[in-house]
Write an enzyme that holds these catalytic residues in place. Structure first.
Site, PDB file in Angstrom:
ATOM      1  N   THR B 111       0.799  -1.200   0.000  1.00 19.86           N
ATOM      2  CA  THR B 111       0.000   0.000   0.000  1.00 19.86           C
ATOM      3  C   THR B 111       0.843   1.267   0.000  1.00 19.86           C
ATOM      4  O   THR B 111       2.058   1.213   0.205  1.00 19.86           O
ATOM      5  CB  THR B 111      -0.896  -0.058   1.270  1.00 19.86           C
ATOM      6  OG1 THR B 111      -2.127   0.505   0.980  1.00 19.86           O
ATOM      7  CG2 THR B 111      -0.256   0.671   2.406  1.00 19.86           C
ATOM      8  N   ASP B 127      -4.137   4.818  -0.848  1.00 16.20           N
ATOM      9  CA  ASP B 127      -4.609   4.252  -2.117  1.00 16.20           C
ATOM     10  C   ASP B 127      -5.691   3.234  -1.776  1.00 16.20           C
ATOM     11  O   ASP B 127      -6.104   3.133  -0.613  1.00 16.20           O
ATOM     12  CB  ASP B 127      -3.442   3.613  -2.869  1.00 16.20           C
ATOM     13  CG  ASP B 127      -3.026   2.301  -2.254  1.00 16.20           C
ATOM     14  OD1 ASP B 127      -3.045   1.258  -2.933  1.00 16.20           O
ATOM     15  OD2 ASP B 127      -2.710   2.311  -1.042  1.00 16.20           O
ATOM     16  N   ARG B 129      -5.854  -0.269  -3.169  1.00 17.79           N
ATOM     17  CA  ARG B 129      -5.627  -1.620  -3.701  1.00 17.79           C
ATOM     18  C   ARG B 129      -5.278  -2.572  -2.561  1.00 17.79           C
ATOM     19  O   ARG B 129      -4.407  -2.276  -1.727  1.00 17.79           O
ATOM     20  CB  ARG B 129      -4.499  -1.606  -4.725  1.00 17.79           C
ATOM     21  CG  ARG B 129      -4.150  -2.998  -5.255  1.00 17.79           C
ATOM     22  CD  ARG B 129      -3.036  -2.963  -6.245  1.00 17.79           C
ATOM     23  NE  ARG B 129      -3.473  -2.423  -7.532  1.00 17.79           N
ATOM     24  CZ  ARG B 129      -2.698  -2.360  -8.619  1.00 17.79           C
ATOM     25  NH1 ARG B 129      -1.455  -2.785  -8.557  1.00 17.79           N
ATOM     26  NH2 ARG B 129      -3.155  -1.861  -9.741  1.00 17.79           N
ATOM     27  N   LYS B 143      -8.798   2.063   3.309  1.00 16.36           N
ATOM     28  CA  LYS B 143      -7.656   1.900   4.194  1.00 16.36           C
ATOM     29  C   LYS B 143      -7.615   2.954   5.286  1.00 16.36           C
ATOM     30  O   LYS B 143      -6.736   2.905   6.151  1.00 16.36           O
ATOM     31  CB  LYS B 143      -6.364   1.977   3.379  1.00 16.36           C
ATOM     32  CG  LYS B 143      -6.283   0.839   2.402  1.00 16.36           C
ATOM     33  CD  LYS B 143      -4.980   0.789   1.682  1.00 16.36           C
ATOM     34  CE  LYS B 143      -5.081  -0.206   0.540  1.00 16.36           C
ATOM     35  NZ  LYS B 143      -3.884  -0.321  -0.258  1.00 16.36           N
ATOM     36  N   GLY B 157      -0.018  -3.154   5.702  1.00 13.22           N
ATOM     37  CA  GLY B 157       0.410  -4.435   6.262  1.00 13.22           C
ATOM     38  C   GLY B 157      -0.655  -5.470   5.965  1.00 13.22           C
ATOM     39  O   GLY B 157      -1.286  -5.444   4.922  1.00 13.22           O
ATOM     40  N   SER B 239       4.344  -0.232   1.105  1.00 16.03           N
ATOM     41  CA  SER B 239       5.326  -0.556   0.067  1.00 16.03           C
ATOM     42  C   SER B 239       5.605   0.648  -0.831  1.00 16.03           C
ATOM     43  O   SER B 239       6.681   0.759  -1.402  1.00 16.03           O
ATOM     44  CB  SER B 239       4.826  -1.726  -0.770  1.00 16.03           C
ATOM     45  OG  SER B 239       3.575  -1.399  -1.315  1.00 16.03           O
ATOM     46  N   ASP B 276       4.430   1.973  -7.756  1.00 12.90           N
ATOM     47  CA  ASP B 276       4.557   0.809  -6.888  1.00 12.90           C
ATOM     48  C   ASP B 276       3.529  -0.224  -7.315  1.00 12.90           C
ATOM     49  O   ASP B 276       2.358   0.101  -7.493  1.00 12.90           O
ATOM     50  CB  ASP B 276       4.322   1.223  -5.423  1.00 12.90           C
ATOM     51  CG  ASP B 276       4.347   0.031  -4.492  1.00 12.90           C
ATOM     52  OD1 ASP B 276       3.498  -0.017  -3.589  1.00 12.90           O
ATOM     53  OD2 ASP B 276       5.213  -0.841  -4.669  1.00 12.90           O
ATOM     54  N   SER B 279       0.429  -0.867  -4.911  1.00 14.42           N
ATOM     55  CA  SER B 279      -0.579   0.166  -4.699  1.00 14.42           C
ATOM     56  C   SER B 279      -1.216   0.462  -6.033  1.00 14.42           C
ATOM     57  O   SER B 279      -0.587   0.352  -7.079  1.00 14.42           O
ATOM     58  CB  SER B 279       0.051   1.453  -4.171  1.00 14.42           C
ATOM     59  OG  SER B 279       1.009   1.168  -3.209  1.00 14.42           O
TER      60      SER B 279
END
Lengths: 228, 348
Positions: B111, B127, B129, B143, B157, B239, B276, B279
């Protein structure tokens, strides 16, 4: 991004922490870098935490462990302070003992710390507490990964009977030397001076941090030491 | 030999002829002796049985306390049983996997989450995803979790860990609010989160960005899975954190306005979404000020669906009709009656 990984140890204060006692108080110093592996997760952290009015703790090792220990020790110290009576302040040695008992009883913790402060009975004192739970009173103490590079510096430069300004200068230079050579130390230099009137904290960055050049030519700007 | 047999037979006959058991008449003394002997023997048997049961009960009591307390363990650190998670079934699970059983992969919010403090409050961004291994499990998950009316928390996480930890601490905060009668403080939720995560030594994989405004002003913290926290003016996790941090480092300035902070956060999350792999999809924002919190779900959707499924058009008449039948549809009447009670519910 992926599935459950094994724990990787978490953020580490791979660091340089220093405390030096002078006649009338102590000077504590630390850098401000916290790294998770090779990534710097916090470049402006405060590694000097207060345990009571005139006793401070420098933290190095695992960030989670040291934060948890300092919270517990602060709690026990405040209990102790209320038990000894309104007029009295906890001595540095009693606070250091509380920390030592926590550290020694929980051997799995990765925490190398320095307790330093001022009390009316014995003046400025510094207690070093490496991993394992030892507690030794010393005139000066250094801990952390960057401390390996400055043992000789302190062995040479430390003198008894220094004034407050001289001690602050010594600590600042020592940390600057460690930050120049240790990859896990960097960012700002935070100094806390504790004497009979209380604690005063200072922040050094940019041109206020002594530049340790060695064989390098003097750069046009000191962007390397600027944090913001 | 025959004489011996005859003697024996005679003795037996003599005995039988006696009728019942013929006893020798003893004296009073002997009779008293035998009487008391049998009496004492019987008493002895009773006492013995009694003592036996008493002893058995006593031993069982001791064994019971042993049974009840065997889970407590001793106070010595060396003898104490390990606390926390029990990993005994991991070997079994590994064996099952080797036999071919496909286990579910836990959903991870690989994320980008971030937060920044501006003049009047904080802006949190995330984000949307959610991944399970290399597959996107949820293209539009949430999130940014609610902690208190003035505190929100972004989680990166393992999705289960972040949702449950934030949910648990949110409930604790609400109970605390009922108890104190005051607005929750951000440092309260920070301490609850960090002590919970530290107790589990990093096995609860929840990396959080906690932000809120309380009576002391705006606050922004990061919480790592091991229980360490940092207080920062801007921070990123997940991430895509490096991507978002690059945007923040170059664009941050002190005392930004709300619009500047929102635009910067949107740029930071977009950097994570496009650079990334963990995400993606849309940008969620949450703006918290002293007046309250604005949860802006899907404020930016930079990944619209390129090709939507459209059914292939067929000309009317391309399918031949073989039979047709008209069925009357019964008329349906629906009636809804609202009953009003005599006195309205008192809501004061």
């Amino acid at each position: 991004m992926n599935t459950l990984k094994g724990t990787d140890g978490g953020p580490h204060t791979g660091t340089t922490i220093v405390a030096v006692a002078y006649d009338g108080g102590v000077v504590l110093g630390a850098d401000s870098r916290v790294s998770t592996g090779t990534y710097v997760s916090n470049r402006a952290s405060n590694k000097i935490t207060s345990l009571c009015d005139k006793v401070f703790l420098c933290r190095s090792g695992s960030a989670a462990h040291t934060e948890a220990i300092s919270d517990y020790v602060r709690f026990y110290t405040s209990q102790h302070a209320s038990e000894i009576g309104q007029g009295k302040e906890p001595t540095v040695k009693s606070v250091a003992s509380i920390l030592k008992q926590m550290s020694y009883s929980n051997k799995g913790l990765m925490a190398a710390m320095i307790v330093a402060g001022y009390d009316k009975k014995m003046g400025g004192q510094v207690f070093g507490s490496p991993i394992g739970g030892t507690m030794v009173e010393m005139p000066w103490a250094i801990e952390g990964s960057g401390s390996t590079y400055i043992w000789s510096f302190f062995d040479d430069e430390y003198k008894e009977g220094m004034s407050r300004e001289e001690t602050e200068r010594l600590v600042l230079e020592g940390i600057a030397h460690a930050m120049a050579r240790d990859g896990s130390s960097g960012g700002l230099v935070r100094l806390v001076t504790v004497d009979k009137d209380g604690a005063k904290s200072q922040v050094f960055q940019g041109k206020d941090v002594p530049m340790i050049l060695g064989d390098m030519a003097e750069p046009k700007s000191n962007a390397a030491t600027v944090v913001w | 030999k025959r004489s011996i047999d005859r003697r024996r037979r005679r003795r037996r006959r003599r005995r039988r002829r006696g009728g019942g058991r013929r006893r020798r008449e003893g004296s009073d003394q002997t009779r008293r002796f035998f009487f008391w002997r049998t009496r004492r023997r019987r008493q002895g048997k009773v006492v013995f049985c009694f003592l036996f049961f008493v002893l058995w009960g006593w031993v069982d009591q001791n064994k019971r306390s042993e049974r009840d307390h065997e889970e407590e363990g001793s106070m010595l650190a060396s003898e104490r049983k390990p606390q926390g998670f029990d990993f005994d079934l991991c070997k079994r699970n590994d064996w099952l996997e080797k036999q071919g059983l496909k286990t579910l992969k836990p959903w991870s919010t690989g994320t980008t989450i971030c937060g920044v403090v501006f003049k009047d409050g904080v802006v949190l961004g995330a984000d949307t995803r959610s991944t399970a291994g290399e597959t996107v499990a949820d293209k539009n998950c949430e999130k940014i979790h609610f902690m208190a009316p003035n505190i929100y928390c972004c989680g990166a996480g393992t999705a289960a860990d972040t949702e449950n930890v934030t949910g648990m601490i949110s409930s604790q905060l609400e109970l605390h609010r009922f108890r104190t009668g005051r607005e929750s403080r951000v440092v309260t939720s920070l301490t609850l989160l960090k002590s919970h995560l530290f107790r589990y030594q990093g096995y609860i994989s929840a990396a959080l960005v906690l932000g809120g405004v309380d009576c002391k002003g705006p606050h922004l913290f990061t919480v790592f899975p091991h229980g360490s926290t940092d207080a920062l003016p801007f921070c990123t996790m997940g991430s895509g954190s490096l991507n978002a941090m690059a945007v923040y480092e170059s664009g941050y300035k002190e005392d930004m306005t709300k619009e500047e902070a929102m635009e910067l956060t949107k740029r930071a999350i977009r950097a994570g979404i496009f650079n990334d792999l963990g995400s993606g999809s849309n940008v969620d924002l949450c703006v918290i000020t002293a007046d309250g919190a604005e949860y802006l779900r899907n404020i930016d959707m930079p990944n619209p669906r390129t090709f939507t499924a459209v059914p292939a058009p067929f000309k009317i008449g391309s399918t031949p009709v073989l039979k047709s039948k008209d069925l009357p549809v019964p008329s349906l009447e629906t009636q809804v009656t609202v009953e009003t009670t005599a006195t309205a519910m008192d809501m004061s």
